[in-house]
Enzyme design. Structure first.
Site, PDB file in Angstrom:
ATOM      1  N   ASP A  42       0.829  -1.204   0.000  1.00 27.71           N
ATOM      2  CA  ASP A  42       0.000   0.000   0.000  1.00 27.71           C
ATOM      3  C   ASP A  42       0.862   1.252   0.000  1.00 27.71           C
ATOM      4  OD1 ASP A  42       0.719  -0.740   2.698  1.00 27.71           O
ATOM      5  OD2 ASP A  42      -0.652   0.787   3.436  1.00 27.71           O
ATOM      6  N   GLU A  73       0.023  -1.324   5.632  1.00 24.03           N
ATOM      7  CA  GLU A  73       1.094  -0.932   6.558  1.00 24.03           C
ATOM      8  C   GLU A  73       1.009   0.549   6.892  1.00 24.03           C
ATOM      9  OE1 GLU A  73       5.070   0.650   7.749  1.00 24.03           O
ATOM     10  OE2 GLU A  73       3.840   1.160   6.010  1.00 24.03           O
TER      11      GLU A  73
END
Length: 400
Positions: A86, A148
């Site tokens: 991400d 994350e």
């Protein structure tokens, strides 16, 4: 967007091509990462590898874990190469070029995630054929996580799964951007939402209401007092760029009109604790103040008064021992023996908590992450390729 089948797909050949392809997937944390994960999975399966996916509750996001077995066929032990898929949003940022179309200029590869951390992920994928043909002394595991950037939300499920499956890695390298220098410690991340419930009334009748904003302000001031005490009195660790635990309130919402006593105020707060400072103790101090001071005062005015705290994210700090084989190995391969500790958090602490010693080392400078025109220098990509090639080809001490 739909991806071609593995039979029809021409996969990137170089690390730069891989990174550029990964950048083309908009995996901002608020969105699904499945298109990127499916693309990687198809590639790895084409290489003859098995992939294990662990999804979030919605099924719209997934971690991917794959193992390149050793020359003897072993799939347990070995080293994990860990990266997140991400990226942070580009909203409101003034980019020179499309953030999701990679561009190269002046020896730099630009694009959202180029530095944090599709650069590292791209290098690991480019090296997969070499890993397969290298007759590995120990297996190599690829671990690609979701979310994350919003508090290391995805990795715990993946780590729990590999523990259940008995993978038992010996070590982990998390490829966050460190300019290919060795990072041996980082702070813990703890994020919470606090909801203060009052009672609405006309502002001319404040005695009949309960002002949620004013009581939220009391809690926020107490949180600042905790921050000030850590800054003044420690404990301290001078190896960190910010050598003490930090605490702050960062977002607040409340009220509907000037002439209305607000019945709700919400705010978020976070603290980043040194690895040897108890994160639970900080929360206990805040909760005790709420329970023993704030709520009794609220209820003395109006029985509707109450306060709720919701955990948004929690990830442990990292403090890997110098004696660990992975620490010695990464230091030797990077020729970097300086002790460095950082205030930002990573998934390395989660691996360490699961019994897998972890260090942080990856291409790019953290100062370039999250910014408009994010980039990774091409020479950093080359250094990462050299480092991982040496790591993979068995230049390992006993125990890794």
């Amino acid at each position: 967007m739909p991806q071609p089948s593995s039979a029809d797909q021409a996969y990137p050949a170089s690390s730069v091509d891989w990174i550029s392809k990964l950048i083309s997937f908009d995996t901002t944390s608020r969105l699904s990462n499945l298109d990127l994960i499916d693309f990687i999975r198809a590639y790895l399966e084409q290489q003859g590898l098995q992939c294990v996916l662990t999804h979030d509750r919605s099924g719209k996001k997934a971690n991917l874990f794959a193992t390149i077995p050793s020359a003897t066929g072993a799939t347990t032990g070995g080293i994990v190469l860990s990266g997140h898929t991400d990226v942070v949003p580009v909203d409101g940022q003034a980019w020179t070029t499309d953030p999701f179309v990679a561009s190269i200029r002046d020896g730099r590869l630009y694009g959202r995630g180029a530095c944090d951390m599709k650069g590292f992920v791209g290098v690991t994928l480019q090296l997969v054929p070499m890993m397969i043909g290298a007759r590995l002394a120990h297996p190599v595991h690829l671990a690609y996580s979701y979310d994350e950037e919003v508090g290391c939300v995805g990795a715990p499920g993946m780590i729990e799964d590999l523990v259940k499956r008995g993978v038992n890695p010996s070590a982990c390298v998390v490829g966050e951007p460190t300019s290919m220098r060795t990072i041996v410690a980082h702070k813990g991340i703890n994020a919470y939402r606090c909801r203060v419930h009052g009672h609405a009334a006309h502002s001319s009748l404040t005695n009949r209401g309960l002002n949620a904003i004013e009581y939220a302000a009391r809690i926020i001031c107490m949180i600042r007092d905790i921050a000030d005490s850590h800054k003044a009195d420690g404990p301290f660790d001078e190896a960190f760029d910010v050598p003490y635990t930090t605490v702050q309130a960062s977002m607040i919402r409340g009220g509907i009109a000037l002439n209305t006593v607000p019945d709700l105020c919400e705010f978020e707060f976070e603290y980043r604790n040194l690895p040897d400072t108890s994160s639970e103790e900080i929360l206990r101090r805040i909760q005790a103040y709420i329970d023993q001071d704030v709520v009794p005062r609220m209820k003395s005015e109006n029985a509707a008064g109450r306060v709720e705290i919701e955990q948004l994210a929690k990830s442990p700090g990292l403090d890997v021992a110098e004696k660990e084989a992975i620490t010695q190995l990464v230091r030797a391969l990077t020729n970097d023996y300086e002790v460095r500790k950082v205030a930002y958090g990573t998934e390395a602490g989660l691996f360490q908590k699961a019994g897998v010693p972890a260090v942080i080392c990856g291409p790019g400078n953290i100062e370039q992450a999250h910014r408009p025109d994010e980039y990774v220098a091409l020479d950093q990509i080359a250094q990462c390729e050299k480092f991982l090639t040496a790591l993979i080809r068995g230049q390992t001490p006993n125990g890794v």
